[in-house]
Design an enzyme around this catalytic site. Structure first.
Site, PDB file in Angstrom:
ATOM      1  N   ASP A  87      -4.481  -6.837 -20.997  1.00  0.00           N
ATOM      2  CA  ASP A  87      -5.151  -7.248 -22.236  1.00  0.00           C
ATOM      3  C   ASP A  87      -4.193  -8.037 -23.136  1.00  0.00           C
ATOM      4  O   ASP A  87      -4.617  -8.643 -24.115  1.00  0.00           O
ATOM      5  CB  ASP A  87      -5.641  -6.014 -23.012  1.00  0.00           C
ATOM      6  CG  ASP A  87      -7.155  -5.833 -22.916  1.00  0.00           C
ATOM      7  OD1 ASP A  87      -7.833  -6.766 -22.441  1.00  0.00           O
ATOM      8  OD2 ASP A  87      -7.642  -4.762 -23.326  1.00  0.00           O
ATOM      9  N   LYS A 118     -16.602  -5.082 -16.982  1.00  0.00           N
ATOM     10  CA  LYS A 118     -15.267  -5.467 -16.504  1.00  0.00           C
ATOM     11  C   LYS A 118     -15.064  -4.993 -15.064  1.00  0.00           C
ATOM     12  O   LYS A 118     -14.552  -5.734 -14.218  1.00  0.00           O
ATOM     13  CB  LYS A 118     -14.190  -4.869 -17.422  1.00  0.00           C
ATOM     14  CG  LYS A 118     -14.157  -5.523 -18.796  1.00  0.00           C
ATOM     15  CD  LYS A 118     -13.285  -4.754 -19.790  1.00  0.00           C
ATOM     16  CE  LYS A 118     -13.429  -5.360 -21.186  1.00  0.00           C
ATOM     17  NZ  LYS A 118     -12.740  -4.602 -22.234  1.00  0.00           N
ATOM     18  N   GLN A 175      -9.547   0.967 -23.072  1.00  0.00           N
ATOM     19  CA  GLN A 175     -10.666   0.442 -23.852  1.00  0.00           C
ATOM     20  C   GLN A 175     -10.605   0.980 -25.286  1.00  0.00           C
ATOM     21  O   GLN A 175     -10.521   2.184 -25.502  1.00  0.00           O
ATOM     22  CB  GLN A 175     -12.000   0.840 -23.188  1.00  0.00           C
ATOM     23  CG  GLN A 175     -13.229   0.278 -23.867  1.00  0.00           C
ATOM     24  CD  GLN A 175     -13.315  -1.243 -23.771  1.00  0.00           C
ATOM     25  OE1 GLN A 175     -12.995  -1.835 -22.751  1.00  0.00           O
ATOM     26  NE2 GLN A 175     -13.726  -1.888 -24.843  1.00  0.00           N
TER      27      GLN A 175
END
Ligand code: NAD
Length: 289
Positions: free
Chosen positions: A121, A54, A98
């Site tokens: 997200d 990412k 994460q």
């Protein structure tokens, strides 16, 4: 019939190029690049790889890096403190925690500390609520990528019967909401669904996110349907999905491969969300100046 294969790698490449152009335009206008903060707690090898990928993709698009790596034994307050600091930092456009986090931490509760404007997200309770209400907001990356793939293939969503296999918060539920937002008639199936085969055969669009290798066979698919395979399984022969690719490709109208289908779209969506978050924040600042 032989399905037309949707090339997710190419669609994701085009999306990332558009995002890089938006980053350049943002910099030219505001003098600063949009910023992405990835927060990794602990040393889980798979999570380290995901976060590294990412960050690399973000850097390639010109997005500034505000990565934070915390010790695996971090207390909830320490992680919350870092999230608060990143929330207060105007140069950080988006924050991504994460998952999974180590056992002493409550992942969903920590994710919910991220404000909706920085939730790149799209997984906080607030973001999911905005999606469920059909109000603008940052959307989860994988289901958004599925919509982009369907659009790239010219599949008509309005009025189509879309069947989603799986009801997870990460994929199935937001997927159903996004399809509904595009005027599809949506059926959600899950592990307790009776006769998946009969229901999935009704689908014009079949999105499969069950985490079960080769769950969907030719018998599950209506001839000509668009089949999107979200599943990812590591095997001795490489990556495979939830769809038995060879037999389904003989029946479906459109089909995504694994790898090279939905996977590349997830990171592309994260980058796009980061720039959207920066643009919205800048517009809000300008309107209150
Ligand atoms: P999950 O385990 O959280 O959810 C799976 C869902 O499938 C559940 O809702 C369950 O009820 C349903 N299910 C299980 N067996 C079923 C069956 N026999 N019939 C119908 N439904 C069934 O998984 P998830 O996080 O939603 O991920 C699903 C898959 O997608 C996994 O393989 C995961 O690795 C993959 N994934 C890929 C990406 C990507 O970027 N391509 C992103 C996220 C997840």
């Amino acid at each position: 019939m032989s399905a037309s294969i949707i090339d997710g790698t190419a669609v994701a490449r085009a999306s990332r190029a558009r995002t890089a152009d938006r980053v350049a335009a943002f910099r030219a206008r505001h003098g600063l690049a949009p910023g992405l903060a990835t927060v990794l707690v602990g040393d889980d090898p798979a999570s380290e790889v995901y976060v590294r990928n990412k960050r690399r993709a973000a850097a390639e698009a010109g997005i500034a890096d505000f990565h934070r790596h915390l010790d695996a034994r971090s207390a909830p307050d320490e992680v919350a403190g870092v999230l608060a600091e990143l929330t207060a930092n105007n140069r950080v456009s988006g924050i991504l925690l994460q998952l999974p986090v180590p056992g002493q931490l409550d992942g969903p509760a920590l994710v919910d500390l991220i404000p909706p404007g920085k939730d790149v997200d799209g997984l906080t309770t607030q973001s999911q609520g905005l999606l469920a209400r059909g109000v603008p907001g940052l959307r989860p990356c994988t289901p958004s990528g599925v919509i982009e793939l369907l659009d790239s293939a010219g599949v008509t969503l309005a009025g189509a019967h879309a069947v989603v296999v799986g009801r997870s918060e990460l994929v199935g539920r937001p997927m159903a909401q996004l399809l509904l937002g595009r005027d599809a008639t949506v059926t959600i199936t899950h592990s307790r669904t009776r006769d998946l085969e009969a229901i999935s055969r009704e689908a014009d669009i079949l999105v499969v996110a069950a985490g079960r290798p080769a769950l969907i066979t030719a018998r599950h698919v209506k001839p000509g349907a668009a089949v999107i395979d979200v599943g990812i399984h590591r095997t001795d022969h490489g990556l495979t999905g939830d769809v038995a690719f060879d037999e389904v490709s003989a029946v479906a109208g459109h089909l995504t491969p694994v790898p090279g289908g939905v996977g590349p779209m997830t990171i592309a969506g994260l980058l796009s969300n980061t720039v959207s978050a920066a643009e919205i924040a800048a517009a809000e600042t300008a309107s209150t100046d």
